[in-house]
Design an enzyme around this catalytic site. Structure first.
Site, PDB file in Angstrom:
ATOM      1  N   GLY A 215      31.629  25.704  41.393  1.00  0.00           N
ATOM      2  CA  GLY A 215      32.051  26.290  40.129  1.00  0.00           C
ATOM      3  C   GLY A 215      31.778  25.370  38.960  1.00  0.00           C
ATOM      4  O   GLY A 215      30.781  24.634  38.926  1.00  0.00           O
ATOM      5  N   SER A 216      32.674  25.375  38.008  1.00  0.00           N
ATOM      6  CA  SER A 216      32.435  24.657  36.755  1.00  0.00           C
ATOM      7  C   SER A 216      32.458  23.140  36.889  1.00  0.00           C
ATOM      8  O   SER A 216      32.057  22.447  35.957  1.00  0.00           O
ATOM      9  CB  SER A 216      33.456  25.100  35.701  1.00  0.00           C
ATOM     10  OG  SER A 216      33.206  26.432  35.324  1.00  0.00           O
ATOM     11  N   THR A 217      32.920  22.606  38.032  1.00  0.00           N
ATOM     12  CA  THR A 217      32.822  21.145  38.199  1.00  0.00           C
ATOM     13  C   THR A 217      31.361  20.713  38.260  1.00  0.00           C
ATOM     14  O   THR A 217      31.036  19.565  37.950  1.00  0.00           O
ATOM     15  CB  THR A 217      33.555  20.673  39.464  1.00  0.00           C
ATOM     16  OG1 THR A 217      33.001  21.311  40.618  1.00  0.00           O
ATOM     17  CG2 THR A 217      35.044  20.986  39.371  1.00  0.00           C
TER      18      THR A 217
END
Length: 485
Positions: A215-217
């Site tokens: 995801g956004s990591t």
């Protein structure tokens, strides 16, 4: 008469020579075949005829051996078995060994010839020496903080020391007690069947052997690629990104959970995790440069061992523009272990350098004499040092005033990145809540810890903020434990 005596003497010599030749054949040339024969139980009896060496955390054994008085005399015991199961694995008289119990079995069981005072003599006599010990890199407080932070939820935590690659915590939940598999009675078989049929997969090491969409990591990697490639030269300059953003070559529009993402700067987009900005940046960077940066962090590598094998994290290089846009925000086919994402955070904290992670500090004889040490770890430059400085600032902004404020530690410098990863058919599964971070104490000259947390069954209805709500507090507790000594 003398002739008969000579004849008998020659016959005796020939018989003696034949006996010696046969003994040599059996004991030297065919010894391995007899040792490996399933009908030969001498090796098994000898293996369990003495206590097994121990695995140590913070100088304290977390394993032991119990004298049963049976033919297979000693069974393995575990202190806080579920807490350390993703590290130790199990040592079973029926089902063999796994994880550290497997990779370090020669030392622990006493079979390693280097445990002998005179190794060459040990090879000849095939004597089994007292089992040695395995000293791990784990930080007991960080391990416990991660385990207690996850509680009853399904997930994993990995923490490393950025400057060295030492693994400080490796936790996976739900877990199990390896001692249930140690012996050879009926209960062991029942435990084995129950653990393997459990839908929650308690024996799965989610921290090192399970990959997830990050995801956004993953936007940490995308930001590093954009800065290194010169696609972004000023983190405060508008990025000319629409909201929503139509994926190239498709009719699908990508939206954001956060407000104010249209034309946002890299700093604002990172702080509030704007999908549209990073998806467009990924397309502008291109698959070649983005894949190269991901690989420099450790993605698409297949040989990582800590010392047991780690599942490879992957970034798909055969993508079209729309798929690349999704890959740049940690979706599509992008997959990562928590350990890999801890390495990403560690690289930012360590000036752009990635140290290969390791779990065993040294192995010793029973008396404490060192057999082997980890030694210096290979270094890989994941990004330019100047890029790492900028990313540190961006990650600090996330914790100071963005989506990761729950990771803030008074008196310490903390950087982080939240994430929520969609998965399942049509993204129908409950999103995974992610948080990656690093921390530097007030008196520390460099960051002491980098952490990655994933929670599978978090309450993730709030998009990116769920990473800050569900995973960030766990990361904070782990970081506090390390900074506290």
């Amino acid at each position: 008469m003398t002739r008969h005596i000579r004849f008998a003497a020659v016959l005796c010599v020939l018989l003696l020579v034949a006996l010696l030749v046969n003994a040599t054949r059996l004991q030297v040339f065919q010894a391995a075949d007899y040792e490996d024969n399933p009908a030969n139980r001498r090796q098994t009896i000898a293996r369990y005829g003495q206590p097994r060496g121990n695995i140590l955390v913070g100088g304290r054994p977390i394993t032991g051996s119990k004298d049963t008085g049976e033919q297979l005399r000693y069974e393995r015991t575990y202190l806080d078995g579920p807490l350390y199961a993703p590290v130790t694995g199990f040592a079973s008289q029926v089902y063999g060994t796994s994880l550290l119990e497997d990779t370090e079995d020669g030392v622990l069981s006493g079979a390693d010839p280097m445990l002998a005072p005179f190794p060459l003599l040990g090879d000849l006599t095939r004597a089994r020496n007292a089992g040695g010990d395995v000293v791990t890199t784990l930080h007991e407080g960080a391990q416990r903080a991660a385990y207690e932070g996850l509680g009853g939820r399904t997930g994993a935590v990995a923490a490393v020391e950025p400057s060295s690659g030492r693994i400080l915590a490796l936790v996976s939940t739900p877990s199990y007690n390896p001692e249930a598999l140690s012996g050879n009675g009926p209960s062991v078989e029942r435990s084995w069947v129950g653990l393997n049929e459990d839908p929650d997969k308690p024996m799965l090491n989610r921290a090192a052997r399970q990959t997830y969409p990050p995801g956004s990591t993953f936007k940490v990697v995308t930001a590093a690629a954009a800065l290194d490639a010169g696609v972004v030269t000023d983190v405060d300059e508008a990025t000319d990104s629409p909201d929503p953003y139509r994926l190239p070559g498709s009719s699908t529009s990508l939206t954001n959970e956060a407000e104010g993402c249209a034309d946002a700067s890299l700093r604002a987009a990172f702080m509030w995790s704007c999908n549209t900005v990073f998806a467009k940046l990924g397309v502008r960077v291109g698959v070649g440069d983005l894949a190269a940066t991901a690989q420099a962090f450790g993605f698409n590598g297949t040989g990582m061992r800590i010392p047991y094998a780690v599942a490879p994290s992957t970034f798909d290089t055969s993508v079209d523009a729309a798929q690349l846009a999704l890959s740049a925000i940690g979706q599509y086919n992008t997959r990562a272990t928590p350990l890999q994402m801890a390495m990403v955070a560690a690289a930012v904290a360590n000036g752009g350098q990635v140290r290969e992670p390791y779990l065993v500090e040294r192995t010793t004889r029973r008396d404490g004499a060192t057999l082997d040490t980890a030694g210096p770890r290979p270094v890989r430059q994941a990004m330019h040092p100047a890029t790492a400085v900028r990313l540190r600032e961006l990650m600090e902004d996330v914790v100071r005033e963005g989506t990761g404020t729950n990771a803030a530690i008074p008196g310490a410098t903390v950087g982080g990145k939240t994430g929520t990863a969609q998965h399942g058919i049509g993204n129908s599964g409950t999103p995974y809540a992610w948080f990656v971070s690093w921390a530097q104490g007030e008196r520390d000259v460099e960051p002491k810890v980098a952490v990655a947390v994933v929670v599978e069954d978090a309450d993730a209805d709030r998009g990116e903020i769920s990473g800050g709500g569900d995973a960030a507090p766990i990361a904070r507790a782990v970081m506090e434990a390390v900074l506290g000594g």
